[in-house]
Design a protein around this motif. Structure first.
Motif, short mmCIF file in Angstrom:
data_model
loop_
_atom_site.label_atom_id
_atom_site.label_comp_id
_atom_site.label_asym_id
_atom_site.label_seq_id
_atom_site.Cartn_x
_atom_site.Cartn_y
_atom_site.Cartn_z
N LEU A 199 17.05 14.19 27.30
CA LEU A 199 15.91 13.57 27.98
C LEU A 199 16.12 13.52 29.49
O LEU A 199 15.18 13.72 30.26
CB LEU A 199 15.68 12.16 27.43
CG LEU A 199 15.06 12.08 26.04
CD1 LEU A 199 15.01 10.63 25.56
CD2 LEU A 199 13.66 12.69 26.04
N VAL A 200 17.36 13.27 29.92
CA VAL A 200 17.64 13.25 31.35
C VAL A 200 17.38 14.63 31.95
O VAL A 200 16.76 14.75 33.02
CB VAL A 200 19.09 12.82 31.62
CG1 VAL A 200 19.45 13.00 33.10
CG2 VAL A 200 19.30 11.37 31.21
N VAL A 201 17.85 15.68 31.26
CA VAL A 201 17.61 17.04 31.74
C VAL A 201 16.12 17.35 31.77
O VAL A 201 15.59 17.90 32.74
CB VAL A 201 18.36 18.06 30.86
CG1 VAL A 201 18.02 19.49 31.30
CG2 VAL A 201 19.86 17.84 30.92
N ILE A 202 15.42 16.98 30.68
CA ILE A 202 13.99 17.27 30.59
C ILE A 202 13.20 16.53 31.65
O ILE A 202 12.31 17.10 32.30
CB ILE A 202 13.47 16.92 29.17
CG1 ILE A 202 14.09 17.88 28.13
CG2 ILE A 202 11.95 17.00 29.11
CD1 ILE A 202 13.84 17.46 26.70
N LEU A 203 13.52 15.25 31.85
CA LEU A 203 12.79 14.46 32.84
C LEU A 203 13.05 14.96 34.26
O LEU A 203 12.18 14.86 35.13
CB LEU A 203 13.18 12.98 32.73
CG LEU A 203 12.69 12.27 31.46
CD1 LEU A 203 13.23 10.85 31.40
CD2 LEU A 203 11.17 12.26 31.40
N SER A 204 14.23 15.51 34.50
CA SER A 204 14.52 16.06 35.82
C SER A 204 13.73 17.34 36.08
O SER A 204 13.62 17.79 37.21
CB SER A 204 16.01 16.33 35.98
OG SER A 204 16.42 17.39 35.13
N HIS A 205 13.22 17.95 35.00
CA HIS A 205 12.36 19.13 35.12
C HIS A 205 10.98 18.82 34.53
O HIS A 205 10.35 19.67 33.92
CB HIS A 205 12.96 20.32 34.37
CG HIS A 205 14.26 20.80 34.93
ND1 HIS A 205 15.45 20.15 34.69
CD2 HIS A 205 14.56 21.87 35.72
CE1 HIS A 205 16.44 20.80 35.30
NE2 HIS A 205 15.93 21.84 35.93
#
Length: 596
Positions: free
Chosen positions: A354-360
């Motif tokens: 989720l952290v990776v997805i939210l950063s993109h």
């Protein structure tokens, strides 16, 4: 004294044999509709529009073999003989599993992934190759569609109820069994949620493109009905051992269930059951043990850049001790461990994703649109419609093991007198494993763009990967794009995935051991400690040894379980349907009061 639960002697959940004349007509209709859907999917595209695309499983297996197989010059004569025999056996099995049922109908242009141009032959013409349609994929997809239709979309109408059951709202302490519904679910999930959710998905998206994700999700949806079927049957025909423990799974319902039909089905059931027991034992030692220990260490070695000579031995000893500490207590201790490990490992991994997805976040809508658009597109790079479809079906089937029957072993131990209720719990597995966790991995590798890394850039990345699987390395690269230390989170999740997989697969394998050796004076339960000790020893071996073709044979045995299991489940489907209809009728009538 051991006894079997008879599906005709338990309480209101168990009913007499159904009217086979009526249910046979329903079975035929469901089978016909399932076959029509499968044919419609694979006949949608013309034969010349599907370029060659490499099988993700074949790539992973070849990569493992290339990295781990000892050089022939260093082999002893015995090793050479054994390796040749194992390779021959695994190749023969894979030849059946991946037999091209299309008869080579799909021939197409080969595309170079670096230049994205057609590969030319010696005469300068575009080179063509065959796009196979594996028998295993057709069988698994057919089974999932058949059970979904035959059980009237139980994967939809039973979903909300399954959550209530897992929450313990229908748990009764006096019911027969060893673990709660929740712990049975986490034990089964721990056996399926593993390296495939990370490495396998990344490879599938890299080779099949974003469109493969769409078909992965569709296959998981149908797989929920396959899980429902096998987990219900596992409860119906489970065996209560002399010490009060439970044994169940495909070997028991194939044997006992088909024996009830009499005639030719009795010896058929015995043969299928013995085959399933042997397959589950082989799969447990190989893919459920040796491979997990070996590849989890390889990822730790890659992420932490370990150079200490004896690091693998230390890792192997620690892993073996931790596995042994849990499996010695049987399913109760395994259930207690997985009830903590599975939520933790899934939570950590999903949080990282989720952290990776939210950063993109700005790329997420485009990624979702790409998944849907390319699922039906004829993109030559990813194999056209047929290539993308087959790749997505493969990944889902190999990740959640729907149709294989292994999950029924864990769910057989659930504390309940309602077999259908545990089947409803089981249908959550493909949803959690594939629709949630695999989907997270897919979105990560798409929004970060790592799925499209090829050529020199990929070679440079893999040059530092030691023996770590390519898919896991690509996912680690995606995590590292956001926070430099995120790959350490990924490594921790992989270790937890591997550990939980090993302890659950030990239980699966030992149930196969008990079934087989009960045929020799009933010594299965008394001798199971020998299997456990051997399993723990193999954890150490897996961390330090070159595994070679043994893993290939283990994977072949696991996937082969689909054939006896799906055949048996279809033959026993009328009985399951009768119980399912009765269960939902009583649920709607309010005859199943909520306990808490």
């Amino acid at each position: 004294m051991k006894h079997f639960r008879s599906p005709h002697s338990c309480r209101s959940a168990c009913l007499p044999h159904p009217d086979l004349s009526r249910t046979s007509r329903t079975s035929f209709l469901a089978a016909a509709l399932a076959l029509a859907l499968v044919l419609a999917l694979f006949a949608r595209v013309p034969a010349d529009s599907a370029p060659e695309i490499v099988d993700d499983v074949a790539v992973a297996l070849q990569q493992t073999a290339d990295q781990q197989a000892p050089a022939p010059a260093g082999e002893t004569r015995i090793q050479t003989v054994v390796n040749r025999w194992v390779e021959g056996a695994s190749n023969a099995i894979f030849g059946v599993l991946f037999f091209d049922v299309s008869g080579g109908s799909f021939r197409s242009t080969v595309i170079d992934r670096d230049s994205r141009l057609p590969v030319l032959d010696e005469s300068g013409n575009p080179k063509t190759a065959t796009q196979a349609l594996p028998l295993l994929i057709v069988v698994l997809l057919f089974g999932g569609i058949f059970f979904t239709i035959y059980y009237r979309f139980v994967n939809i109408r039973g979903f909300r109820h399954s959550i209530d059951v897992v929450r313990g709202r229908f748990d009764k302490a006096e019911d027969e069994g060893e673990v709660s519904h929740f712990r049975a679910l986490t034990s089964a999930l721990s056996a399926t949620v593993g390296l495939g959710n990370i490495a396998g998905v990344a490879i599938a998206v890299s080779l099949g493109g974003p469109g493969a994700v769409f078909w992965m999700l569709v296959t998981a949806f149908f797989g929920m009905a396959s899980k429902f079927s096998c987990c219900t049957l596992g409860q119906m025909y489970r065996q209560v051992n002399a010490d009060g423990t439970i044994s169940g799974g495909p070997m028991y319902y194939l044997d006992r269930g088909l024996a009830e039909r009499g005639g030719f089905f009795k010896p058929l059931g015995k043969v299928l059951a013995i085959a399933a027991a042997i397959m589950v034992m082989g799969a447990a030692v190989g893919g459920g043990n040796l491979f997990q220990a070996n590849q989890s260490y390889a990822i730790v070695e890659y992420v932490f850049d370990l150079k200490y000579q004896h690091a693998s031995a230390i890792y192997g000893v620690i892993a073996a001790l931790l596995v042994g500490a849990v499996i010695i207590g049987g399913i109760k201790r395994i259930g207690a461990a997985t009830s903590r490990i599975v939520p933790l490992m899934a939570g950590v991994y999903i949080l990282g994703c989720l952290v990776v997805i939210l950063s993109h976040a700005d790329k997420v809508p485009g990624a979702l649109a790409l998944i849907v658009r390319e699922a039906f597109a004829a993109d030559a790079l990813y194999g056209g419609f047929i290539g993308v479809l087959v790749m997505g079906v493969r990944r889902a089937a190999f990740s959640n093991e729907a149709g294989i029957g292994s999950a029924a072993i864990a769910h057989s131990a659930a504390r309940t007198n309602e077999p259908v209720r545990e089947g409803i719990v089981g249908l959550l597995e493909p949803f959690i494993d594939t629709i949630v966790i695999c989907m997270m991995t897919a979105i990560v590798v798409i929004v970060t763009g790592v799925y499209d890394i090829h050529g020199a850039e990929k070679a440079a990345i893999m040059a530092t990967a030691h023996h770590a699987p390519e898919g896991a390395v690509l996912t680690a690269v995606a995590f590292g794009q956001v926070v430099s230390w995120f790959p350490y989170i990924l490594a921790a999740a992989v270790v937890l995935f591997a550990y939980s997989t090993m302890i659950s697969w030990c239980y699966y394998g030992e149930r196969g051991w008990i079934y087989l050796f009960d045929h020799w004076g009933g010594i299965g339960l008394r001798s199971v400690i020998l299997y456990r000790l051997f399993f723990v020893f193999c954890v150490f071996v897996g961390a330090v040894a070159n595994l070679g073709p043994i893993i290939d044979l283990s994977d072949a045995l696991l996937l082969s379980m689909a054939f006896p299991n799906i055949l048996g489940m279809i033959l026993l489907a009328p009985l399951v349907k009768k119980k399912t209809d009765d269960y939902f009728a009583r649920l709607r009538a309010g005859k199943m009061p909520v306990v808490r």
